[in-house]
Design a protein around this motif. Structure first.
Motif, PDB file in Angstrom:
ATOM      1  N   ARG A  91       0.832  -1.203   0.000  1.00  0.00           N
ATOM      2  CA  ARG A  91       0.000   0.000   0.000  1.00  0.00           C
ATOM      3  C   ARG A  91       0.868   1.255   0.000  1.00  0.00           C
ATOM      4  NH1 ARG A  91      -4.847   0.174   4.229  1.00  0.00           N
ATOM      5  NH2 ARG A  91      -5.430  -1.590   2.894  1.00  0.00           N
ATOM      6  N   ALA A  92       1.962   1.228   0.730  1.00  0.00           N
ATOM      7  CA  ALA A  92       2.860   2.387   0.753  1.00  0.00           C
ATOM      8  C   ALA A  92       3.464   2.657  -0.613  1.00  0.00           C
ATOM      9  CB  ALA A  92       3.972   2.165   1.783  1.00  0.00           C
ATOM     10  N   HIS A  93       3.550   1.626  -1.463  1.00  0.00           N
ATOM     11  CA  HIS A  93       4.124   1.763  -2.803  1.00  0.00           C
ATOM     12  C   HIS A  93       3.050   1.821  -3.892  1.00  0.00           C
ATOM     13  CE1 HIS A  93       7.737   0.508  -0.618  1.00  0.00           C
ATOM     14  NE2 HIS A  93       8.425   1.039  -1.606  1.00  0.00           N
ATOM     15  N   GLY A  94       1.814   2.129  -3.516  1.00  0.00           N
ATOM     16  CA  GLY A  94       0.760   2.278  -4.510  1.00  0.00           C
ATOM     17  C   GLY A  94       0.252   0.973  -5.075  1.00  0.00           C
ATOM     18  N   LEU A  95       0.363  -0.108  -4.324  1.00  0.00           N
ATOM     19  CA  LEU A  95      -0.078  -1.423  -4.763  1.00  0.00           C
ATOM     20  C   LEU A  95      -1.170  -1.932  -3.834  1.00  0.00           C
ATOM     21  CD1 LEU A  95       3.531  -2.848  -5.124  1.00  0.00           C
ATOM     22  CD2 LEU A  95       2.100  -2.075  -7.019  1.00  0.00           C
ATOM     23  N   ARG A  96      -1.832  -2.990  -4.247  1.00  0.00           N
ATOM     24  CA  ARG A  96      -2.833  -3.627  -3.402  1.00  0.00           C
ATOM     25  C   ARG A  96      -2.572  -5.121  -3.352  1.00  0.00           C
ATOM     26  NH1 ARG A  96      -7.147  -6.796  -3.320  1.00  0.00           N
ATOM     27  NH2 ARG A  96      -8.767  -6.394  -1.757  1.00  0.00           N
ATOM     28  N   LEU A  97      -2.672  -5.695  -2.156  1.00  0.00           N
ATOM     29  CA  LEU A  97      -2.519  -7.133  -1.985  1.00  0.00           C
ATOM     30  C   LEU A  97      -3.703  -7.683  -1.205  1.00  0.00           C
ATOM     31  CD1 LEU A  97       1.209  -7.869  -1.057  1.00  0.00           C
ATOM     32  CD2 LEU A  97       0.054  -8.274  -3.209  1.00  0.00           C
ATOM     33  N   GLY A  98      -4.364  -8.661  -1.756  1.00  0.00           N
ATOM     34  CA  GLY A  98      -5.353  -9.431  -1.032  1.00  0.00           C
ATOM     35  C   GLY A  98      -4.770 -10.799  -0.713  1.00  0.00           C
ATOM     36  N   SER A  99      -5.494 -11.595   0.033  1.00  0.00           N
ATOM     37  CA  SER A  99      -5.000 -12.918   0.401  1.00  0.00           C
ATOM     38  C   SER A  99      -6.151 -13.906   0.439  1.00  0.00           C
ATOM     39  CB  SER A  99      -4.291 -12.877   1.764  1.00  0.00           C
ATOM     40  OG  SER A  99      -5.145 -12.322   2.756  1.00  0.00           O
ATOM     41  N   ALA A 100      -5.847 -15.144   0.133  1.00  0.00           N
ATOM     42  CA  ALA A 100      -6.844 -16.221   0.160  1.00  0.00           C
ATOM     43  C   ALA A 100      -6.461 -17.222   1.232  1.00  0.00           C
ATOM     44  CB  ALA A 100      -6.922 -16.903  -1.200  1.00  0.00           C
ATOM     45  N   PHE A 101      -7.425 -17.573   2.084  1.00  0.00           N
ATOM     46  CA  PHE A 101      -7.238 -18.584   3.110  1.00  0.00           C
ATOM     47  C   PHE A 101      -8.012 -19.861   2.797  1.00  0.00           C
ATOM     48  CE2 PHE A 101      -5.661 -14.954   5.295  1.00  0.00           C
ATOM     49  CZ  PHE A 101      -4.860 -15.407   6.333  1.00  0.00           C
ATOM     50  N   TRP A 102      -8.993 -19.753   1.901  1.00  0.00           N
ATOM     51  CA  TRP A 102      -9.805 -20.912   1.527  1.00  0.00           C
ATOM     52  C   TRP A 102      -9.476 -21.321   0.092  1.00  0.00           C
ATOM     53  CZ3 TRP A 102     -11.309 -18.244   5.708  1.00  0.00           C
ATOM     54  CH2 TRP A 102     -11.941 -18.949   6.751  1.00  0.00           C
ATOM     55  N   PHE A 103      -8.965 -22.533  -0.071  1.00  0.00           N
ATOM     56  CA  PHE A 103      -8.565 -23.049  -1.379  1.00  0.00           C
ATOM     57  C   PHE A 103      -8.346 -24.550  -1.229  1.00  0.00           C
ATOM     58  CE2 PHE A 103      -5.099 -21.007   0.906  1.00  0.00           C
ATOM     59  CZ  PHE A 103      -4.235 -22.073   1.132  1.00  0.00           C
ATOM     60  N   ASP A 104      -8.160 -25.224  -2.341  1.00  0.00           N
ATOM     61  CA  ASP A 104      -7.909 -26.667  -2.327  1.00  0.00           C
ATOM     62  C   ASP A 104      -6.470 -26.883  -1.859  1.00  0.00           C
ATOM     63  OD1 ASP A 104      -7.508 -29.360  -2.809  1.00  0.00           O
ATOM     64  OD2 ASP A 104      -8.603 -29.360  -4.709  1.00  0.00           O
ATOM     65  N   GLU A 105      -6.302 -27.006  -0.551  1.00  0.00           N
ATOM     66  CA  GLU A 105      -4.962 -27.078   0.018  1.00  0.00           C
ATOM     67  C   GLU A 105      -4.244 -28.361  -0.387  1.00  0.00           C
ATOM     68  OE1 GLU A 105      -2.699 -26.905   4.362  1.00  0.00           O
ATOM     69  OE2 GLU A 105      -4.698 -26.040   4.122  1.00  0.00           O
ATOM     70  N   ALA A 106      -4.969 -29.464  -0.479  1.00  0.00           N
ATOM     71  CA  ALA A 106      -4.336 -30.722  -0.872  1.00  0.00           C
ATOM     72  C   ALA A 106      -3.744 -30.612  -2.277  1.00  0.00           C
ATOM     73  CB  ALA A 106      -5.355 -31.866  -0.808  1.00  0.00           C
ATOM     74  N   ARG A 107      -4.457 -29.927  -3.163  1.00  0.00           N
ATOM     75  CA  ARG A 107      -3.974 -29.783  -4.538  1.00  0.00           C
ATOM     76  C   ARG A 107      -2.701 -28.944  -4.589  1.00  0.00           C
ATOM     77  NH1 ARG A 107      -8.051 -28.797  -9.597  1.00  0.00           N
ATOM     78  NH2 ARG A 107      -6.518 -29.141 -11.284  1.00  0.00           N
ATOM     79  N   LEU A 108      -2.683 -27.833  -3.870  1.00  0.00           N
ATOM     80  CA  LEU A 108      -1.485 -27.003  -3.842  1.00  0.00           C
ATOM     81  C   LEU A 108      -0.326 -27.710  -3.143  1.00  0.00           C
ATOM     82  CD1 LEU A 108      -2.572 -23.310  -3.164  1.00  0.00           C
ATOM     83  CD2 LEU A 108      -1.673 -24.316  -5.253  1.00  0.00           C
ATOM     84  N   GLY A 109      -0.640 -28.457  -2.094  1.00  0.00           N
ATOM     85  CA  GLY A 109       0.405 -29.197  -1.405  1.00  0.00           C
ATOM     86  C   GLY A 109       1.063 -30.227  -2.302  1.00  0.00           C
ATOM     87  N   ARG A 110       0.245 -30.918  -3.119  1.00  0.00           N
ATOM     88  CA  ARG A 110       0.810 -31.877  -4.072  1.00  0.00           C
ATOM     89  C   ARG A 110       1.707 -31.185  -5.088  1.00  0.00           C
ATOM     90  NH1 ARG A 110      -4.435 -34.052  -3.859  1.00  0.00           N
ATOM     91  NH2 ARG A 110      -4.989 -32.954  -5.797  1.00  0.00           N
ATOM     92  N   LEU A 111       1.254 -30.036  -5.591  1.00  0.00           N
ATOM     93  CA  LEU A 111       2.045 -29.300  -6.557  1.00  0.00           C
ATOM     94  C   LEU A 111       3.414 -28.928  -5.988  1.00  0.00           C
ATOM     95  CD1 LEU A 111       2.410 -27.691  -9.215  1.00  0.00           C
ATOM     96  CD2 LEU A 111       1.252 -25.775  -8.084  1.00  0.00           C
ATOM     97  N   LEU A 112       3.455 -28.523  -4.723  1.00  0.00           N
ATOM     98  CA  LEU A 112       4.697 -28.076  -4.096  1.00  0.00           C
ATOM     99  C   LEU A 112       5.504 -29.232  -3.515  1.00  0.00           C
ATOM    100  CD1 LEU A 112       3.397 -24.864  -2.296  1.00  0.00           C
ATOM    101  CD2 LEU A 112       4.601 -25.029  -4.479  1.00  0.00           C
ATOM    102  N   GLY A 113       4.996 -30.456  -3.661  1.00  0.00           N
ATOM    103  CA  GLY A 113       5.728 -31.615  -3.156  1.00  0.00           C
ATOM    104  C   GLY A 113       5.767 -31.706  -1.654  1.00  0.00           C
TER     105      GLY A 113
END
Length: 529
Positions: A214-236
């Motif tokens: 925000r200090a640099h003129g940007l915006r960041l949101g975040s997600a806490f709900w997602f298919d965690e098992a799928r992302l975990g498999r992707l990341l090994g």
């Protein structure tokens, strides 16, 4: 009721009924690395785009999110300022590890974001697509060397978008930061309590990014709900040893990711990090709470579901006005480099300026929401602030509630609470009665769990961690000392603050105030502020 209710109650009562295993002693000689090491994997240095003078803490906390886009230098600067190691510090203070710090093997390295147990970090993966500056793939951020290690080549951002479901921000980019935790990097010290600490660590890091962006003129949101098992498999990742806690979509400089990459369900990281510890322990309570928060991971709460769990307005009572807050016109980078824990150096010889207290409390309120996928934009925060005033100029000692709407303190109990604070703190590394003020964020944890399920435990604790990081940063910008602690008797605080009737839980204590003059400190900056 899910298991997270039981875990939250056990955490709250651990000062009276120790969590299992009650006789656990950390084996410091066999502690793990503070990050991950992938022998032989290629790595690339990140540039540092610096921090503009106008990118101040004031703008980061209270300005409107901008519509700018990330570049590689900006991403490098944000990662360095938040989680990169920035220097070595050694000081005469009251923490229990003081005797070992002069030895290089136990050096106290500093970084911008606080942690609930030293530098036991959240793992940061950068998953980039075709619009990014590097060849598409999965990269791991090496905090000590400010480099990214390539773990997988190829555009797998379709997998991230599929895991995030209908998240609007995900459809507009092919650049993602994914935050994960390898539990052993914290549980070797905190055993079953680990989950409580690392979920706060996630929020502290997200708040640093949100403030910096925000200090640099940007915006960041975040997600806490997602298919965690799928992302975990992707990341090994091993689902019993690791968790994926948040995903942050990045708007990149060219604005659009082009043709989205399709899902690649067979793709996964196969590199295995080298483990330093000879023996890894498991803790049934930790495994059970993690399993509970995996249930319904992809079922994002409907809009407005959390609204009934938000902090209520301040109550009725004698009011003490605070002056306008001091402006926090310090560049974000400088404030993050100055952030540190006071560890027993508070001194009550000079009362705190009430305008400084006003600024810190205002910053704490600003971090009461994370702009996450489960929160209503513009809604009230999840947290309410109670304040024990010990030594603040022109403010009578007593227990107060902070009115976030008017900036006033509302008296709950008059009188000196210094003895109560010290009697209900477990450790010897802070002198709470010498702090000018002790801020206690409280939240309706059980109401959140009833509303959105066990995974809501992650969100509540992340907001508390974000609040702590915001207070640390604001205190540094205002030129005052700060410390945050988890080792207090929550039951006694619940009784003293009258929280039971509101269904609230005290989750942290945050101390601010003046320090003793002429401290014996050593500081070496890897990168100048």
């Amino acid at each position: 009721m899910g298991y997270a209710h039981e875990y939250a109650t056990a955490v709250m009562r651990r000062g009276r009924i120790p969590m299992e295993p009650a006789d656990f002693v950390p084996d410091w000689s066999d502690r793990p690395r503070r990050g991950k090491f992938f022998p032989g994997a290629p790595s690339f240095p990140l540039p540092d785009g610096g921090c503009a003078d106008e990118a101040t803490v004031e703008r980061g906390l209270f300005g409107q999110p901008g519509g700018g886009a990330f570049t590689l230098p900006l991403l490098g600067a944000m990662l360095r300022d938040s989680y990169g190691l920035t220097g070595r510090r050694l000081a005469v203070q009251a923490n229990t590890d003081l005797g070992s710090l002069p030895f290089h093997a136990h050096a106290n390295w500093s970084r911008g974001t606080a942690s609930g147990g030293g530098l036991y970090p959240v793992g940061i993966h950068w998953i980039s697509g075709a619009s990014g500056p590097l060849a598409p793939g999965v990269h791991y951020y090496d905090t000590g060397r400010h480099r990214v290690t390539r773990l997988l080549s190829g555009d797998v951002t379709g997998e991230v978008r599929a895991a995030l479901g209908d998240l609007e921000e995900a459809a507009e980019t092919d650049q993602f930061l994914v935050l994960g935790v390898t539990f052993w990097q914290n549980s070797f010290k905190y055993n079953s309590f680990c989950y409580h600490a690392v979920t706060m660590d996630i929020g502290a890091l997200l708040e640093t990014w949100r403030l910096w962006a925000r200090a640099h003129g940007l915006r960041l949101g975040s997600a806490f709900w997602f298919d965690e098992a799928r992302l975990g498999r992707l990341l090994g990742l091993d689902p019993e040893l690791d968790g994926v806690f948040a995903v942050v979509p990045l708007r990149w400089t060219d604005g659009t990711p082009g043709t989205p990459a399709p899902p690649a369900p067979g793709a996964r990281v196969t590199l295995v990090p080298d483990e330093k510890s000879r023996r890894l322990l498991s803790f049934p309570t930790l495994g059970r709470i993690h399993a509970a928060t995996l249930e319904g991971a992809a079922d994002r709460p409907a809009p407005g579901v959390l609204d009934t769990t938000l902090a209520a307005p301040a109550g009725v009572g004698e009011r003490v006005p605070l002056p306008p807050p001091v402006p926090l016109d310090v560049p974000v980078r400088r404030a993050l480099r100055e952030r540190r824990s006071s560890f027993g150096r508070f001194a009550a010889t000079v009362p705190l300026d009430p305008a400084t207290l006003s600024a810190v409390l205002r910053a704490a309120v600003a971090a009461g929401t994370l702009d996450s996928d489960a929160e209503t934009p513009g809604a009230a925060p999840l947290t309410r602030l109670c304040v024990v005033v010990n030594h603040v100029r022109h403010v009578p000692v007593g227990l107060y509630e902070y009115d976030r709407d008017t900036g006033e303190l509302v008296l709950m109990k008059a009188g000196d609470h210094g003895a109560f604070l010290q009697d209900n703190y477990f450790l010897a590394n802070y002198n709470l009665e010498q702090a000018a003020a002790v801020v206690v964020p409280v939240a309706r944890t059980h109401a959140v769990l009833d509303a959105v399920g066990d995974r809501g435990y992650r969100l509540v604790n992340a907001v508390i961690g974000a609040t702590a990081q915001s207070v640390y940063t604001a205190a540094a910008a205002a030129g005052t000392a700060c410390g945050v602690a988890l080792g207090f008797d929550s039951v006694s605080f619940e009784e003293e603050l009258g929280l039971a009737e509101r269904g609230e839980i005290p989750l942290l204590i945050m101390m601010i105030g003046q320090e003793r003059p002429r401290p014996a400190d050593y500081r070496y900056d890897i990168v100048a502020p």
